[in-house]
Motif scaffolding. Structure first.
Motif, short mmCIF file in Angstrom:
data_model
loop_
_atom_site.label_atom_id
_atom_site.label_comp_id
_atom_site.label_asym_id
_atom_site.label_seq_id
_atom_site.Cartn_x
_atom_site.Cartn_y
_atom_site.Cartn_z
N ARG A 10 0.82 2.74 -3.40
CA ARG A 10 -0.41 3.49 -3.68
C ARG A 10 -0.38 4.84 -2.97
O ARG A 10 -0.84 5.84 -3.51
CB ARG A 10 -1.62 2.68 -3.24
N PRO A 46 -7.19 0.70 -8.25
CA PRO A 46 -6.37 1.31 -7.18
C PRO A 46 -7.19 1.96 -6.08
O PRO A 46 -6.72 2.06 -4.94
CB PRO A 46 -5.52 2.34 -7.93
N GLU A 62 1.66 7.22 -4.94
CA GLU A 62 0.93 7.65 -6.13
C GLU A 62 -0.14 8.67 -5.77
O GLU A 62 -0.28 9.70 -6.44
CB GLU A 62 0.30 6.44 -6.80
N SER A 63 -0.89 8.42 -4.69
CA SER A 63 -1.96 9.33 -4.29
C SER A 63 -1.40 10.69 -3.89
O SER A 63 -2.07 11.72 -4.07
CB SER A 63 -2.76 8.73 -3.13
N LEU A 118 0.82 -1.21 0.00
CA LEU A 118 0.00 0.00 0.00
C LEU A 118 0.85 1.26 0.00
O LEU A 118 0.35 2.34 -0.32
CB LEU A 118 -0.93 0.00 1.22
N THR A 139 -7.67 -0.55 -3.09
CA THR A 139 -6.54 -1.29 -2.51
C THR A 139 -6.71 -1.48 -1.01
O THR A 139 -6.18 -2.44 -0.45
CB THR A 139 -5.23 -0.55 -2.78
N PHE A 171 -4.14 -2.90 -6.80
CA PHE A 171 -3.36 -1.69 -7.08
C PHE A 171 -3.25 -1.44 -8.58
O PHE A 171 -3.31 -0.29 -9.04
CB PHE A 171 -1.96 -1.83 -6.47
#
Length: 529
Positions: free
Chosen positions: A363, A451, A366-367, A360, A454, A447
């Protein structure tokens, strides 16, 4: 607090999938445990006999004391693991809707409108309150419906309600002190693990009034003694602590600058090390502190369980009922092997949680929009993701080997087997790896393809945990038990090893990971489109 209601509704919308899943699933767990005990032991005398067989140092250290040899007392004892899970989940919810919002810049944008300064914190605490009500309410209703008793069920539901609120308030304070959401989550997890270890050491000695257990938040909550002469004053003390911690968080939030913590982050070196020239080096920099924390936890837990195994073996020898209960988890050639297999099964679930957390992190990067600048250069998507996946798959594998090493050292020293026990126990840890990898691969698949979902990886792990804890007790069909990858693992040490299910789990993990990476290559970054 202007705008609190709007932020609360926004938080519920963002958590509309994950929040109902874990609150309902975990809230129903104690009631299912009570129903299973009621069906397996309809005679109170047999139930009391079973409770007596469970009172040994090893099981007391893991689950806590059995305060009463009745249906409710055994339900509260067997469900204690859920107390840890709901406390951690609530803490993460508060951090998600407070510190994480500030770190990603959304709170500043909202604050430029008519949203008040305290609205975000209060909205996050309201989400925690709602989750606490659902978990506590379902716990009380479920255990009462199973025939455990009304007053005790209310006390057990109140125990779960207060556990959520207490660690939600602790997380609210931590969110004001730290400047990063990742650091806040790490500290909250460390507080929970430290609380569990304090309670474990305090109860393992046999003194149920040990100061270590009383100063532990988890130990204090368990000393409400549901179904065993409830101590309502303990609930009042915990509620007072929640009020004080919430007031402290409220005051700190008003005093500090937006997006700043009371403890400033340590400035980095003037020049970046050469290791940061590669995605793997960056992943190491982001994941290393969490990895070290997990490895230390594995070592401590393994050494403790290994040292307590010898005492558990003596207790099992005198109790056929206890031997039968442990045999449902592991079927080793000796009692010591069965106890170790049961302990490694629990550690394997924890290792899967470690892998999910590491996956995670990708992710999260990315966020937070920190990936796009990297991918705009010469870094490829798969190369960047591979750095994090190395820790998602390799970290738990290393942790299981460390746990096996220290568990073998502790058991070998206590049983007199010496270094000969280490290799067998390390092999037991390695035997958990295929199931852990399969669980992590599900998160990688989400993911890459979905996504936004997740976070469901934690719900998947909770589902596997429930199957492992309740499957044999509820006498579920084999096809239902087979839904958990941990069901297909050999009961090591001592059990018979069949390569076929292990190969299938590894192969399926590879296929799911490949599908997730293929989806990541094709979808939009930070949108999932």
């Amino acid at each position: 607090m202007t705008g609190t209601w709007h932020l609360f509704r926004l938080a519920l919308r963002r958590d509309r999938v994950v929040l109902p899943l874990w609150t309902i699933l975990l809230g129903l767990f104690p009631g299912l445990v009570a129903s299973s005990f009621a069906s397996l032991y309809p005679d109170p005398a047999e139930l009391a006999k079973f409770a007596a067989s469970m009172s040994n140092p090893s099981l007391t250290a893991v689950y806590g004391p059995i305060w009463a040899p009745n249906l409710g007392g055994l339900t509260a004892w067997r469900s204690s693991i859920v107390l840890l899970i709901v406390a951690l989940a609530t803490a993460f919810i508060v951090i998600r809707h407070t510190r994480a919002e500030e770190e990603q810049g959304r709170r500043e944008l909202l604050g430029a409108t008519v949203i008040g300064r305290q609205a975000g914190l209060v909205a996050g605490m309201l989400v925690a309150l709602l989750a606490s009500v659902v978990v506590g309410g379902l716990t009380a209703l479920g255990t009462a419906a199973a025939g455990a008793g009304g007053t005790g069920s209310i006390a057990l539901g109140l125990q779960y309600f207060l556990a959520c609120l207490l660690f939600g308030a602790i997380a609210a304070v931590i969110a004001q002190i730290t400047q990063g959401a990742r650091t806040a989550r790490w500290i909250a997890g460390a507080v929970l693990i430290g609380s569990f270890l304090l309670r474990m050491v305090g109860d393992a000695g046999g003194d149920l009034n040990s100061p270590l257990s009383w100063i532990s938040p988890i130990g204090l909550l368990q000393r409400m003694r549901p179904f065993a002469g409830e101590r309502w004053w303990v609930a009042a003390v915990v509620l007072l602590a929640v009020v004080v911690l919430s007031a402290v968080a409220y005051r700190l939030n008003a005093a500090r600058d937006l997006d700043a913590g009371l403890i400033a982050p340590r400035p980095g070196p003037a020049r970046a090390p050469r290791s940061l020239l590669s995605p793997l080096g960056l992943a190491w920099r982001l994941q290393r502190s969490t990895l070290f924390g997990w490895l230390i936890g594995y070592a401590v837990l393994g050494l403790f369980l290994g040292s307590a195994t010898d005492a558990a073996v003596d207790a099992v020898k005198d109790s056929p009922d206890l031997a039968d209960a442990i045999a449902r988890i592991g079927s080793g050639a000796s009692i010591g092997d069965m106890v170790i297999a049961a302990g490694m099964a629990i550690i394997g679930i924890g290792a899967a949680g470690q892998g999910i957390q590491a996956a995670l992190r990708a992710r999260g990067e990315e966020s937070a929009l920190r990936v796009e600048p990297l991918l705009a250069a010469s870094v490829g998507r798969l190369r960047w993701a591979g750095g994090h996946l190395l820790f998602a798959f390799g970290g738990p594998a290393l942790g299981l080997l460390v746990a096996g090493l220290f568990l073998g050292i502790g058991y070998g020293a206590g049983s007199g087997e010496g270094a000969g026990a280490i290799g067998r126990v390390v092999g037991a840890g390695a035997g958990q790896i295929p199931a852990v990898w399969f669980t992590v691969a599900i998160v990688v698949l989400l993911f890459g393809l979905l996504p936004q979902l997740t976070g469901l990886g934690w719900a998947v792990l909770a589902f596997f945990l429930l199957l492992g804890q309740l499957g044999a007790i509820l006498q579920l069909s084999q096809w239902a038990l087979d839904l958990s990858p941990f069901t297909h693992l050999p009961a090591l040490p001592g059990g018979e090893v069949t390569a076929t299910p292990l190969v299938w789990l590894v192969a399926l993990a590879a296929v799911l990971t490949g599908a997730g990476l293929a989806g990541f290559r094709r979808r939009d970054i930070a949108s999932g489109g």
